[in-house]
Design a protein around this motif. Sequence first.
Motif, PDB file in Angstrom:
ATOM      1  N   ALA A   1       0.822  -1.208   0.000  1.00  0.00           N
ATOM      2  CA  ALA A   1       0.000   0.000   0.000  1.00  0.00           C
ATOM      3  C   ALA A   1       0.860   1.264   0.000  1.00  0.00           C
ATOM      4  CB  ALA A   1      -0.936  -0.010   1.217  1.00  0.00           C
ATOM      5  N   VAL A   2       1.972   1.254   0.758  1.00  0.00           N
ATOM      6  CA  VAL A   2       2.867   2.410   0.756  1.00  0.00           C
ATOM      7  C   VAL A   2       3.425   2.637  -0.644  1.00  0.00           C
ATOM      8  CG1 VAL A   2       5.098   3.267   1.601  1.00  0.00           C
ATOM      9  CG2 VAL A   2       3.457   2.274   3.201  1.00  0.00           C
ATOM     10  N   SER A   3       3.797   1.544  -1.322  1.00  0.00           N
ATOM     11  CA  SER A   3       4.317   1.670  -2.686  1.00  0.00           C
ATOM     12  C   SER A   3       3.248   2.185  -3.638  1.00  0.00           C
ATOM     13  CB  SER A   3       4.846   0.315  -3.166  1.00  0.00           C
ATOM     14  OG  SER A   3       5.892  -0.144  -2.336  1.00  0.00           O
TER      15      SER A   3
ATOM     16  N   ALA B   1       7.853   3.337  -8.165  1.00  0.00           N
ATOM     17  CA  ALA B   1       6.808   2.967  -7.210  1.00  0.00           C
ATOM     18  C   ALA B   1       6.189   1.621  -7.552  1.00  0.00           C
ATOM     19  CB  ALA B   1       5.734   4.050  -7.173  1.00  0.00           C
ATOM     20  N   LEU B   2       5.932   1.378  -8.832  1.00  0.00           N
ATOM     21  CA  LEU B   2       5.328   0.108  -9.237  1.00  0.00           C
ATOM     22  C   LEU B   2       6.276  -1.064  -9.014  1.00  0.00           C
ATOM     23  CD1 LEU B   2       3.441   1.205 -12.488  1.00  0.00           C
ATOM     24  CD2 LEU B   2       2.455   0.674 -10.246  1.00  0.00           C
ATOM     25  N   LEU B   3       7.552  -0.855  -9.267  1.00  0.00           N
ATOM     26  CA  LEU B   3       8.531  -1.916  -9.004  1.00  0.00           C
ATOM     27  C   LEU B   3       8.594  -2.221  -7.510  1.00  0.00           C
ATOM     28  CD1 LEU B   3      11.452  -0.936 -11.421  1.00  0.00           C
ATOM     29  CD2 LEU B   3       9.860  -2.862 -11.653  1.00  0.00           C
ATOM     30  N   ALA B   4       8.512  -1.174  -6.675  1.00  0.00           N
ATOM     31  CA  ALA B   4       8.509  -1.386  -5.232  1.00  0.00           C
ATOM     32  C   ALA B   4       7.260  -2.140  -4.793  1.00  0.00           C
ATOM     33  CB  ALA B   4       8.604  -0.048  -4.507  1.00  0.00           C
ATOM     34  N   ALA B   5       6.107  -1.817  -5.396  1.00  0.00           N
ATOM     35  CA  ALA B   5       4.861  -2.522  -5.066  1.00  0.00           C
ATOM     36  C   ALA B   5       4.940  -3.984  -5.465  1.00  0.00           C
ATOM     37  CB  ALA B   5       3.682  -1.844  -5.772  1.00  0.00           C
ATOM     38  N   ARG B   6       5.573  -4.250  -6.565  1.00  0.00           N
ATOM     39  CA  ARG B   6       5.711  -5.637  -7.030  1.00  0.00           C
ATOM     40  C   ARG B   6       6.631  -6.437  -6.117  1.00  0.00           C
ATOM     41  NH1 ARG B   6       7.608  -7.490 -13.133  1.00  0.00           N
ATOM     42  NH2 ARG B   6       7.183  -9.720 -12.866  1.00  0.00           N
ATOM     43  N   ARG B   7       7.699  -5.803  -5.609  1.00  0.00           N
ATOM     44  CA  ARG B   7       8.614  -6.516  -4.712  1.00  0.00           C
ATOM     45  C   ARG B   7       7.903  -6.917  -3.430  1.00  0.00           C
ATOM     46  NH1 ARG B   7      12.421  -2.586  -6.388  1.00  0.00           N
ATOM     47  NH2 ARG B   7      11.944  -1.322  -4.555  1.00  0.00           N
TER      48      ARG B   7
ATOM     49  N   ASN C   1      10.229   4.608   3.789  1.00  0.00           N
ATOM     50  CA  ASN C   1       8.930   4.732   4.455  1.00  0.00           C
ATOM     51  C   ASN C   1       8.428   3.374   4.943  1.00  0.00           C
ATOM     52  OD1 ASN C   1       6.023   4.878   4.838  1.00  0.00           O
ATOM     53  ND2 ASN C   1       6.073   6.860   3.831  1.00  0.00           N
ATOM     54  N   SER C   2       8.360   2.404   4.049  1.00  0.00           N
ATOM     55  CA  SER C   2       7.778   1.110   4.413  1.00  0.00           C
ATOM     56  C   SER C   2       8.681   0.338   5.362  1.00  0.00           C
ATOM     57  CB  SER C   2       7.473   0.286   3.158  1.00  0.00           C
ATOM     58  OG  SER C   2       8.622   0.128   2.355  1.00  0.00           O
TER      59      SER C   2
END
Length: 446
Positions: free
Chosen positions: A155-157, A286-292, A342-343
């Motif tokens: 969610a943070v990503s 951001a999308l790459l971070a969400a995917r990780r 942040n996360s």
Amino acid sequence: MSTGPGADSAPAPAPTTMFSSLKIRNYRLYAIGQVVSNTGTWMQRIAQDWLVLTLTGSASAVGITVALQFLPMLLFGLYGGVLADRLPKRALLLFTQSAMAATGLGLAVLTLTGQVQVWHVYLTAFLLGLVTVVDNPARQTFVNEMVGPDQLANAVSLNGANFQSARLVGPAVAGVLITAVGTGYAFLFNGLSFLATIASLLLMRTSELHPSHRAPRAKGQLREGLRYVSSHPELIWPIVLVGFIGTFGFNFPIWLTAFVHDVYDSGAETYGLLNTLMAVGSLVGALLAARRGVSKLSILVGAAVLFGALEVVAAFAPSFWLFAVLLVPIGMFGLTVNVTANSSIQMATDPAVRGRVMSLFMMVFVGGTPLGAPLVGWITDVYGPRIGFAAGGAVSLLAAIGVGLMLTRAAGVRLKLDLRRGHPHLALVPKQQGPVSHKESPARAG
């Protein structure tokens, strides 16, 4: 990995996909409202910077505006975290979002009636900063109440992706709008855009939230939060790193306006284009971070090193288009630093002090701007945009290297160089043979 009580008997968390948090209704409503509100925010940022530059012709004046907006965070940021830990976050956000709407509408009226002066912009920026002192920690920690700990990193990503998606639209629309009808309508749109977030908060099902324990009113809560951070290296060093990068590496309103105005002799549309290119890179990050779905401190440090190095390279780019293209990876690695810090900090923090820890994080990340922005603006005015940009990148690069060394020391590991064929050339290994005695933090040391 889960480290809390009862972790062994807890059910396995739902698998994380790139958009898994959007399956949660409350977060989905919030995300929709944020798309609209963030678009307005980016429009106001572009319009505000351009209005100040038009009124004064000075990069230092733009720096002063940015500094005034973030000065309250430096002065009062920790108090905002105390309030976020004490008060219900949804009610707190309804108040702060309404106050932000009022600042945007007030600046719109002044501009559209032709009465605006530079001190009006300074005052509005400072008032907006005062509201942000409370809004930032409340908004950051409310994410966990909407989605729960299993989906927090995702969610943070996605919040970062949401903000950067709006950045794709906002600067471009603002550039066209400023050229066609002036800055006032950009401020008007921003003021009205907060209605979307307010509506999303009102439509949420409170029974589906995951309310965190609220800290009772007591003496010494600021000191308690500071002591907590100082005793956890996995918290203090990422905060130090984002402090340096936020103070010296994220002064893009100053640099980009100066490059457009002084180096490339162009106008608001070009300024909007450069911001849009940075947003493309930031959205990818951001999308790459969400995917990780995980936040490793090694990723944080690596992204910070590349961010600083690319700023130095871009500062001396010989052509406009090379400069513009380099803004894409700069945006990607800059956003990766922000989201990962942040996360990782939220996941490594006890919920009872999370508001205070996140307020410290935001205080050093954006609160350092009042210190860095005037200095960077002065360097840019006196020595030129290229030197100003390169100086910010160099400080960020050195800070990343220094913090990386401190984190490896705190984790009890060292960097090993192995030139043999078939072996990893660079790897983190324990300083002593055998298992490392340090426990891995929930944020993962990498």
